[in-house]
Design an enzyme around this catalytic site. Structure first.
Site, PDB file in Angstrom:
ATOM      1  N   ASP A 222     -73.928  18.381  37.056  1.00 28.77           N
ATOM      2  CA  ASP A 222     -73.555  18.340  35.649  1.00 28.77           C
ATOM      3  C   ASP A 222     -72.100  18.784  35.530  1.00 28.77           C
ATOM      4  O   ASP A 222     -71.805  19.963  35.354  1.00 28.77           O
ATOM      5  CB  ASP A 222     -74.481  19.295  34.883  1.00 28.77           C
ATOM      6  CG  ASP A 222     -74.530  18.941  33.419  1.00 28.77           C
ATOM      7  OD1 ASP A 222     -73.958  17.905  33.056  1.00 28.77           O
ATOM      8  OD2 ASP A 222     -75.129  19.706  32.652  1.00 28.77           O
TER       9      ASP A 222
ATOM     10  N   TYR B 282     -69.612  11.910  45.458  1.00 29.83           N
ATOM     11  CA  TYR B 282     -70.874  11.186  45.468  1.00 29.83           C
ATOM     12  C   TYR B 282     -70.710   9.701  45.776  1.00 29.83           C
ATOM     13  O   TYR B 282     -71.678   9.031  46.033  1.00 29.83           O
ATOM     14  CB  TYR B 282     -71.705  11.386  44.204  1.00 29.83           C
ATOM     15  CG  TYR B 282     -70.973  11.140  42.895  1.00 29.83           C
ATOM     16  CD1 TYR B 282     -70.527   9.881  42.539  1.00 29.83           C
ATOM     17  CD2 TYR B 282     -70.760  12.196  42.016  1.00 29.83           C
ATOM     18  CE1 TYR B 282     -69.861   9.671  41.353  1.00 29.83           C
ATOM     19  CE2 TYR B 282     -70.091  11.992  40.816  1.00 29.83           C
ATOM     20  CZ  TYR B 282     -69.642  10.729  40.501  1.00 29.83           C
ATOM     21  OH  TYR B 282     -68.983  10.530  39.335  1.00 29.83           O
TER      22      TYR B 282
ATOM     23  N   GLU C 178     -80.217  12.058  45.690  1.00 32.18           N
ATOM     24  CA  GLU C 178     -79.293  13.202  45.769  1.00 32.18           C
ATOM     25  C   GLU C 178     -79.330  13.966  44.454  1.00 32.18           C
ATOM     26  O   GLU C 178     -79.881  13.471  43.456  1.00 32.18           O
ATOM     27  CB  GLU C 178     -77.883  12.699  46.060  1.00 32.18           C
ATOM     28  CG  GLU C 178     -77.375  11.708  45.027  1.00 32.18           C
ATOM     29  CD  GLU C 178     -76.152  10.931  45.503  1.00 32.18           C
ATOM     30  OE1 GLU C 178     -76.329   9.793  45.992  1.00 32.18           O
ATOM     31  OE2 GLU C 178     -75.045  11.455  45.375  1.00 32.18           O
TER      32      GLU C 178
ATOM     33  N   LYS D 105     -83.842  12.231  35.281  1.00 28.73           N
ATOM     34  CA  LYS D 105     -83.418  13.515  34.719  1.00 28.73           C
ATOM     35  C   LYS D 105     -84.568  14.456  34.432  1.00 28.73           C
ATOM     36  O   LYS D 105     -85.686  14.009  34.163  1.00 28.73           O
ATOM     37  CB  LYS D 105     -82.665  13.253  33.418  1.00 28.73           C
ATOM     38  CG  LYS D 105     -81.290  12.692  33.635  1.00 28.73           C
ATOM     39  CD  LYS D 105     -80.449  13.081  32.474  1.00 28.73           C
ATOM     40  CE  LYS D 105     -79.035  12.650  32.594  1.00 28.73           C
ATOM     41  NZ  LYS D 105     -78.401  12.587  31.299  1.00 28.73           N
TER      42      LYS D 105
ATOM     43  N   ARG E  95     -62.397   9.864  34.239  1.00 33.77           N
ATOM     44  CA  ARG E  95     -62.998   8.560  34.016  1.00 33.77           C
ATOM     45  C   ARG E  95     -62.428   7.852  32.785  1.00 33.77           C
ATOM     46  O   ARG E  95     -62.240   6.653  32.781  1.00 33.77           O
ATOM     47  CB  ARG E  95     -64.506   8.680  33.858  1.00 33.77           C
ATOM     48  CG  ARG E  95     -65.064   7.338  33.378  1.00 33.77           C
ATOM     49  CD  ARG E  95     -66.531   7.202  33.495  1.00 33.77           C
ATOM     50  NE  ARG E  95     -67.240   8.282  32.897  1.00 33.77           N
ATOM     51  CZ  ARG E  95     -68.532   8.487  33.107  1.00 33.77           C
ATOM     52  NH1 ARG E  95     -69.185   7.723  33.921  1.00 33.77           N
ATOM     53  NH2 ARG E  95     -69.129   9.483  32.516  1.00 33.77           N
TER      54      ARG E  95
ATOM     55  N   LYS F 255     -78.111  15.412  40.947  1.00 34.32           N
ATOM     56  CA  LYS F 255     -77.199  14.941  39.902  1.00 34.32           C
ATOM     57  C   LYS F 255     -76.484  16.157  39.336  1.00 34.32           C
ATOM     58  O   LYS F 255     -77.105  17.004  38.689  1.00 34.32           O
ATOM     59  CB  LYS F 255     -77.945  14.184  38.807  1.00 34.32           C
ATOM     60  CG  LYS F 255     -76.984  13.670  37.750  1.00 34.32           C
ATOM     61  CD  LYS F 255     -77.633  12.702  36.807  1.00 34.32           C
ATOM     62  CE  LYS F 255     -76.591  12.067  35.897  1.00 34.32           C
ATOM     63  NZ  LYS F 255     -75.779  13.040  35.158  1.00 34.32           N
TER      64      LYS F 255
ATOM     65  N   ASP G 125     -55.949  34.003  52.414  1.00 32.53           N
ATOM     66  CA  ASP G 125     -54.781  34.316  51.588  1.00 32.53           C
ATOM     67  C   ASP G 125     -53.583  34.714  52.431  1.00 32.53           C
ATOM     68  O   ASP G 125     -52.453  34.339  52.162  1.00 32.53           O
ATOM     69  CB  ASP G 125     -55.104  35.452  50.606  1.00 32.53           C
ATOM     70  CG  ASP G 125     -56.086  34.981  49.550  1.00 32.53           C
ATOM     71  OD1 ASP G 125     -56.291  33.752  49.447  1.00 32.53           O
ATOM     72  OD2 ASP G 125     -56.652  35.840  48.848  1.00 32.53           O
TER      73      ASP G 125
ATOM     74  N   CYS H  39     -59.633  30.201   0.489  1.00 36.59           N
ATOM     75  CA  CYS H  39     -60.948  30.678   0.921  1.00 36.59           C
ATOM     76  C   CYS H  39     -60.812  31.367   2.288  1.00 36.59           C
ATOM     77  O   CYS H  39     -60.316  30.770   3.245  1.00 36.59           O
ATOM     78  CB  CYS H  39     -61.915  29.506   1.028  1.00 36.59           C
ATOM     79  SG  CYS H  39     -63.485  29.985   1.734  1.00 36.59           S
TER      80      CYS H  39
ATOM     81  N   CYS I 249     -66.303  32.536  -0.930  1.00 32.80           N
ATOM     82  CA  CYS I 249     -65.312  32.934  -1.934  1.00 32.80           C
ATOM     83  C   CYS I 249     -65.760  32.625  -3.363  1.00 32.80           C
ATOM     84  O   CYS I 249     -65.011  32.871  -4.304  1.00 32.80           O
ATOM     85  CB  CYS I 249     -63.981  32.242  -1.644  1.00 32.80           C
ATOM     86  SG  CYS I 249     -64.047  30.470  -1.977  1.00 32.80           S
TER      87      CYS I 249
ATOM     88  N   CYS J 210     -69.027  28.119  -3.229  1.00 37.95           N
ATOM     89  CA  CYS J 210     -68.783  28.479  -1.826  1.00 37.95           C
ATOM     90  C   CYS J 210     -69.396  29.850  -1.567  1.00 37.95           C
ATOM     91  O   CYS J 210     -69.118  30.810  -2.301  1.00 37.95           O
ATOM     92  CB  CYS J 210     -67.282  28.519  -1.553  1.00 37.95           C
ATOM     93  SG  CYS J 210     -66.884  29.248   0.041  1.00 37.95           S
TER      94      CYS J 210
ATOM     95  N   CYS K  51     -65.575  23.417   0.125  1.00 40.49           N
ATOM     96  CA  CYS K  51     -65.039  24.428  -0.786  1.00 40.49           C
ATOM     97  C   CYS K  51     -63.625  23.998  -1.173  1.00 40.49           C
ATOM     98  O   CYS K  51     -62.826  23.622  -0.321  1.00 40.49           O
ATOM     99  CB  CYS K  51     -65.009  25.776  -0.070  1.00 40.49           C
ATOM    100  SG  CYS K  51     -64.027  27.003  -0.940  1.00 40.49           S
TER     101      CYS K  51
HETATM  102  S1  IVH Z   1     -73.470   8.135  41.222  1.00 37.55           S
HETATM  103  C1  IVH Z   1     -72.293   4.494  38.753  1.00 37.55           C
HETATM  104  N1  IVH Z   1     -74.237  10.502  41.920  1.00 37.55           N
HETATM  105  O1  IVH Z   1     -73.403  11.392  36.406  1.00 37.55           O
HETATM  106  C2  IVH Z   1     -71.739   5.819  38.632  1.00 37.55           C
HETATM  107  N2  IVH Z   1     -73.251  10.268  39.775  1.00 37.55           N
HETATM  108  O2  IVH Z   1     -74.598  10.040  34.204  1.00 37.55           O
HETATM  109  C3  IVH Z   1     -71.842   6.523  39.940  1.00 37.55           C
HETATM  110  N3  IVH Z   1     -73.052  12.361  38.536  1.00 37.55           N
HETATM  111  O3  IVH Z   1     -70.748   9.158  35.946  1.00 37.55           O
HETATM  112  C4  IVH Z   1     -72.660   7.660  39.779  1.00 37.55           C
HETATM  113  N4  IVH Z   1     -73.928  13.648  40.072  1.00 37.55           N
HETATM  114  O4  IVH Z   1     -70.213  11.573  36.734  1.00 37.55           O
HETATM  115  C5  IVH Z   1     -73.679   9.774  40.949  1.00 37.55           C
HETATM  116  N5  IVH Z   1     -74.931  12.545  42.715  1.00 37.55           N
HETATM  117  C6  IVH Z   1     -74.372  11.823  41.748  1.00 37.55           C
HETATM  118  C7  IVH Z   1     -73.940  12.390  40.546  1.00 37.55           C
HETATM  119  C8  IVH Z   1     -73.381  11.578  39.571  1.00 37.55           C
HETATM  120  C9  IVH Z   1     -73.392  13.606  38.866  1.00 37.55           C
HETATM  121  C10 IVH Z   1     -72.453  11.983  37.246  1.00 37.55           C
HETATM  122  C11 IVH Z   1     -71.323  10.989  37.360  1.00 37.55           C
HETATM  123  C12 IVH Z   1     -71.791   9.804  36.586  1.00 37.55           C
HETATM  124  C13 IVH Z   1     -72.752  10.436  35.631  1.00 37.55           C
HETATM  125  C14 IVH Z   1     -73.723   9.436  35.078  1.00 37.55           C
END
Ligand code: IVH
Length: 703
Positions: free
Chosen positions: A118, A240, A114, A325, A137, A116, A38, A470, A422, A419, A465
């Site tokens: 969220d 990614y 790798e 998953k 996207r 995934k 900072d 209400c 009310c 309802c 309602c």
């Molecule tokens: S590769 C073809 N790698 O999951 C799209 N996606 O359910 C390339 N995501 O749209 C995806 N971690 O937003 C890739 N290690 C990872 C990811 C990842 C999260 C997301 C991504 C994708 C969505 C698909």
């Protein structure tokens, strides 16, 4: 201090700040302290203020301070942003491998695995190593330009390390990349915007549990029109994929290159067989809670790029990769009661009250049953033992009844004839949630099972309602209103409290609240009163589209509100519009037009709007959409310096002529206007055979 000396110091500061940023966010080195970071930033900012001529777009000081937008501009992705197919079991993974084997009978390949993440998918574009465009996207083809917001994310580099000084690339790979970089102006990386679990917990504590989960919060923060709000949310970003060909032959090399360029990225786990993949997946599942981020599985892909590319795309997803998953989390519990909630549009929603149970680390005690049809479909009764599930997102769902667990004392549920709030009459009505955007859904999920989810996809018949006054409708309506105004300090609990205390009777009263009204309330105090008043004051000014949306008119989601705003321009024009005019707007169907027209014919609505305007709400008028002109429907890029027009003037000229101003050249661009000292865009236009106009030709065209 002389300019030359300041320049040296600024260069050093920028390098040092960038190095600390890289170490902290990319290498995850905890030794870097916020205070040092900072302090260096403060000095840089002070010097740049004194010597504005030394400012540059990739300076770390440029991360914050952008102006709030009215709306996001759409951007077309150079290549489609795909998504992934899912697998939930080892069998499904085997099936996937079998499918690939059929297509690639003569190839051998390995798997790159790798985590995934969220979060929210985004694309980052760099020109000559400088961050120039960040986009969501969207539908995969066209996303929204959220560059200003993504600039505030410290983990995103504003300038790439094109000399690859930092990564640990093998000498051979490094040479391959450097020689590719010589031929490449533009680099695109894709990755996920995330919020660390601990930052989410901190924010939620501060805001009294307002947010549902890190993913929704991160996605909401990226879609804020005011970048200062995004900046306050502490987002993270993980790469990614590297879209640009920089000589990578495998997906794992792609990750190494991303790291060397300066992106935060995990190393892939390379596996020779699916058995190894399963081992990795099991390890990740076990360690899931230890990661800083929410993850919902692993991504597995064919590591060798040539094979991967040959496998191509099926539907929206590449064949060569798959999301393996974690199984949805399930648990059983007992339904103690079914209550009926009344929504913003008066819709009656049955909600199951259950014995609290933990599903995947979250305690669940209620779940929407959506409507009576859903209750019949499940065959659920009060007293039943049910299976509940929390899938990717956090909204718990009842998926199944266990009839063998019945004792015979279970009770059938019927929808009420009046309802429940009310006692007003109820009637059957169509509820549409058409064209509601993600943010709209976010507010739905925020109010936790308040609105029937099955109506979320396009709507359906619901009991509503009919009483205009209400109190339940009113409460939810105010909730919707403050959300549209982005007054995030006022959540549903606070609204209800203010109503109970008699401080507000409708949404307009919020704008005349005073600190002295709030401060004496138990559990509030000076600080939270100040916060609430400050955020109300900051949000008095609103775009016309958001204002229309805030009114909660039946069938009017964010997109319809934008269409109305662009057509009418001012609230006065809209309130006095005829049905025919509203109905004539493209994208607005008869039922929606009727609802809008009737809303503005109702004197209650007009009084409410008048009250809002009197309470200091400022509605900004909208620029009308130009519906004719020589550039109608044409996408125009301007590069270089024009003699007779500034950039803003050129933009306005394009708009006035009915055209769309776009910032980068793609095959969908119609014209590229080239001024003096043009950038790379002119060359690109040439190679894509797009019509190039000189300044004179452009001016002639729009005359
Ligand atoms: S590769 C073809 N790698 O999951 C799209 N996606 O359910 C390339 N995501 O749209 C995806 N971690 O937003 C890739 N290690 C990872 C990811 C990842 C999260 C997301 C991504 C994708 C969505 C698909």
């Amino acid at each position: 201090m002389q300019v030359a000396e300041a320049k040296n110091r600024i260069v050093k500061l920028r390098e040092q700040i960038e190095d600390l940023r890289y170490r902290y966010h990319v290498l995850d080195d905890p030794k870097v302290t916020d205070e040092v970071y900072d302090s260096l930033n403060r000095e840089l900012k002070a010097l740049e203020t004194r010597f504005p001529e030394l400012m540059s777009a990739d300076s770390p000081s440029q991360r914050i301070g952008g102006k709030a937008l009215d709306k996001f501009v759409k951007v077309k992705h150079d290549s489609r942003m795909l998504s992934l197919n899912d697998a939930f079991s080892e069998e499904e993974m085997q099936d996937w491998q079998t499918r690939i084997k059929k297509l690639e009978a003569n190839s051998k390949w390995t798997y790159a695995c790798e985590l995934k993440f969220d979060g929210l998918a985004t694309s980052l574009v760099y020109e000559d190593g400088i961050f120039v465009l960040g986009a969501t996207r969207g539908d995969g083809f066209v996303g929204e330009n959220v560059t200003q917001n993504l600039r505030t994310v410290q983990a995103i580099p504003l300038r790439l390390d094109l000399e690859l000084k930092r990564g640990k690339l093998s000498e051979e790979l490094k040479q391959r990349v450097i020689s590719s970089l010589k031929k490449t102006k533009k680099i695109e990386a894709r990755g996920e915007v995330l919020m660390k679990k601990k930052d989410f917990a901190k924010l939620n504590k501060l805001e009294h549990g307002k947010y549902a989960n890190p993913r929704n919060t991160a996605a909401g923060a990226v879609r804020q029109l005011d970048p200062n709000v995004t900046a306050s949310r502490k987002l993270f970003w993980q790469a990614y994929s590297l879209v640009t060909d920089l000589g990578q032959t495998t997906h794992s090399e792609e990750h190494q290159i991303l790291l060397a360029l300066g992106f935060p990225v995990q190393q892939t786990r390379d596996c020779l067989t699916l058995q190894e993949v399963f081992k990795f997946k099991n390890w990740v599942a076990k360690s899931r809670d230890k990661f800083d981020f929410e993850i919902d599985g692993i991504v597995v892909q064919v590591n060798e790029r040539q094979t991967f590319n040959r496998l191509g795309v099926v539907g929206k997803a590449p064949r060569g990769s798959i999301a393996f998953k974690f199984a949805a989390k399930k648990a059983t519990t007992i339904i103690e009661n079914i209550i009926v909630q009344v929504g913003r549009q008066g819709n009656l929603t049955p909600v199951a009250i259950m014995q609290p149970v933990e599903v995947g680390g979250v305690t669940v005690a209620r779940a929407s049953l959506h409507n009576i049809d859903e209750i019949h479909r499940l065959g659920v009764k009060i007293g039943d033992t049910v299976v509940i599930q929390r899938a990717g997102d956090v909204i718990p769902q009842i998926v199944e009844v266990l009839p063998k667990m019945r004792s015979g004392k279970e009770k059938e549920f019927y929808m009420p004839k009046k309802c429940p709030v009310c006692q007003g009459d109820v009637k059957k009505a169509m509820i549409t949630t058409q064209k509601t955007s993600k943010t709209d859904q976010r507010s739905i999920t925020d109010s936790r099972a308040a609105v029937p989810r099955s109506l979320g996809e396009g709507g359906g018949v619901a009991l509503v309602c009919t009483n205009r006054h209400c109190p339940a409708k009113n409460l939810r309506g105010i909730g919707h209103f403050v959300n549209a105004f982005e007054i995030y300090t006022i959540g549903p609990k606070i609204i209800s409290r203010f109503k109970d205390e008699g401080l507000i009777s409708d949404a307009a009263d919020i704008f005349t609240l005073k600190k002295e009204d709030i401060e004496p309330l138990e559990r509030f105090g000076e600080k939270s009163a100040d916060n609430i008043i400050a955020s109300i004051d900051q949000h008095r000014k609103i775009s016309l589209a958001k204002f229309i949306y805030s009114l909660g008119i039946l069938h009017v989601g964010e997109e319809t509100a934008i269409d109305l705003a662009e057509h009418f321009g001012t609230i006065e024009k809209l309130t006095s519009a005829s049905f025919e005019e509203i109905d004539s707007i493209p994208n607005i169907g008869g039922a929606v037009a009727k609802s809008v027209y009737e809303y503005f014919q109702d004197e209650h609505s007009l009084k409410f709007i008048e009250k809002l305007l009197k309470s200091g709400v400022k509605v900004e008028s909208e620029k009308l959409k130009v519906k004719s002109g020589p550039l109608l429907g044409k996408k125009v890029v301007v590069t270089g310096i024009l003699e007779s027009l500034s950039r803003d003037e050129a933009k306005e000229a394009v708009r006035k002529a009915g055209g769309d101003w776009v910032s980068s050249v793609s095959k969908n661009t119609d014209y590229v206007v080239v001024g003096s000292e043009p950038g790379s865009k002119a060359g690109k236009a040439n190679s894509l055979e797009i019509k190039i106009l000189s300044e004179a030709e452009f001016l002639k065209l729009i005359e």
